[in-house]
Motif scaffolding. Structure first.
Motif, short mmCIF file in Angstrom:
data_model
loop_
_atom_site.label_atom_id
_atom_site.label_comp_id
_atom_site.label_asym_id
_atom_site.label_seq_id
_atom_site.Cartn_x
_atom_site.Cartn_y
_atom_site.Cartn_z
N VAL A 1 63.79 76.85 -38.03
CA VAL A 1 62.32 76.87 -38.07
C VAL A 1 61.83 78.27 -38.40
N CYS B 1 62.44 79.04 -42.08
CA CYS B 1 61.84 78.13 -43.06
C CYS B 1 60.71 78.83 -43.81
N VAL C 1 59.08 71.43 -43.90
CA VAL C 1 59.93 70.75 -42.93
C VAL C 1 59.56 69.28 -42.94
N GLN D 1 56.74 76.34 -31.72
CA GLN D 1 57.45 76.58 -32.97
C GLN D 1 56.67 76.04 -34.16
N ASP D 2 56.11 74.85 -34.01
CA ASP D 2 55.44 74.21 -35.14
C ASP D 2 54.13 74.89 -35.51
N GLN E 1 53.53 78.12 -35.16
CA GLN E 1 53.93 79.32 -35.88
C GLN E 1 54.36 78.99 -37.30
N LEU E 2 55.07 77.88 -37.46
CA LEU E 2 55.50 77.43 -38.79
C LEU E 2 54.29 77.18 -39.69
N ARG F 1 52.44 80.22 -40.89
CA ARG F 1 53.08 80.95 -41.99
C ARG F 1 52.82 80.28 -43.34
N CYS G 1 53.78 77.06 -44.11
CA CYS G 1 54.73 75.99 -44.39
C CYS G 1 54.07 74.63 -44.16
N LEU H 1 54.44 70.62 -42.86
CA LEU H 1 55.19 69.88 -41.86
C LEU H 1 54.76 68.44 -41.90
N PHE I 1 65.00 71.09 -43.65
CA PHE I 1 64.35 72.39 -43.79
C PHE I 1 64.48 72.89 -45.23
#
Length: 343
Positions: A151, A154, A158, A177-178, A180-181, A184, A186, A188, A229
């Protein structure tokens, strides 16, 4: 080659043994039975013992009481003086709490100290005959740690499929975690079964991540757990209890897994989360059981479809029969399809 931990020859019941024979943390740990007896004898004698009166056989015990802090030396009177156990307990408790905090910090930082080695392992050249094979990781803690690394690394996307309900503690980790993902930049996308949103923590998770751009769909049929990922690493369960996971890097295998995900994604239902959140978790599970019964599915088929146990489905059916006044499962399904029992 096996690796086994060996006992520390300097370790005692309370910790390492110091040069003076004391055991335990910084202040020597707890008094043993001999130290307790001697301390009580000193109290009975007024709380003082002359240095010259200590028998040779008691020298080690006295040193232990001094190291713990229950005795202190008074050079002016050439004697030992008893110290209140209350003050010793407060000091030792503070030292132990400090040590526990230090150990917790070490435990939290330990995975990071191995990051460089983990990255080197992942980048290790594979022999030609084993290129693209799966790496198997055992143990939930190790699996979670490796997924956390993926994660963090990545960069674009995802894809996840999460059948069944997710435990509240897992959601607590996932939401951090998600978020923060997503922050950035990304993307999901996640496929869930309807039962996943039967509890408040799951609804709170869905509200938070969808508000930040995550896409969630609900598929009312069985599917397998997976994560992909950046379309370069896929994670699937390798055992029924999910205690072992396969981390796949073979391009052909990943393409197959992604195609399966996209097929399920196209068949899954997009969800209006404003409606779901306003209805709450109690509305979802029994109603979905009822809708599947109305379509003619058996109790076992409903349990399989929703990822529930048959006992849970039976409980939902019992409540629905009471609500609709149905005597049989067939009658319940008929009533929920819109029929009326006029006879």
């Amino acid at each position: 080659m096996t690796f086994e931990a060996t006992a520390d020859p300097t370790a005692g019941p309370g910790g390492p043994v110091g040069a003076d024979g004391t055991v335990g943390a910084a202040a020597g740990g707890e008094p043993d039975e001999a130290a307790r007896r001697l301390y009580l004898a000193i109290l009975a004698d007024g709380g003082r013992m002359r240095l010259a009166d200590v028998p040779e056989a008691e020298q080690a015990t006295v040193r232990r009481l001094v190291s713990i802090g229950l005795l202190m030396t008074n050079p002016m009177d050439a004697c030992y003086t008893a110290v209140s156990p209350r003050s010793v307990s407060d000091r030792l408790g503070a030292e132990l709490r400090s040590e526990a905090t230090r150990l917790l910090v070490r435990a939290e930082n330990l995975p990071g100290t191995l990051d460089a080695l983990t990255r080197a392992y992942d980048a290790m050249p594979r022999p030609p005959g084993r290129s693209g094979g799966a790496v198997y990781i055992e143990g939930h803690i190790h699996i979670r740690h490796r997924i956390s690394q993926l994660v963090a690394d990545c960069r674009t996307e995802v894809l996840t499929a999460q059948p069944g309900a997710r435990p509240a503690d897992a959601l607590k980790i996932a939401i951090q975690q998600d978020v923060q993902l997503l922050q950035r930049g990304c993307s999901l996308r996640t496929i869930y079964q309807p039962v996943a949103f039967s509890e408040p923590p799951a609804l709170a998770y869905a509200e938070e991540v969808t508000r930040r751009g995550s896409l969630i769909r609900v598929l009312d049929e069985p599917f397998e757990r997976l994560m992909v990922f950046d379309r370069s690493v896929a994670v699937i369960s390798a055992t029924d209890d999910h205690s072992t996971a396969a981390f796949i890097t073979d391009p052909a295998a990943i393409a197959f897994i992604v195609n399966a995900f996209e097929r399920d994604w196209s068949r899954a239902d997009a969800t209006d989360w404003s409606v779901v959140l306003s209805q709450g978790p109690a509305h979802s599970a029994p109603e979905r059981v009822g809708r599947l019964l109305a379509r003619g599915l058996t109790q076992r088929a409903v349990a399989t479809r929703l990822g529930l146990s048959e006992r849970t489905v039976a409980a939902h059916i019992s409540r629905l029969r009471d609500r609709y006044g149905a005597q049989t499962l067939f009658q319940l399904g008929w009533l929920m399809r819109g029929g009326r029992d006029d006879g």
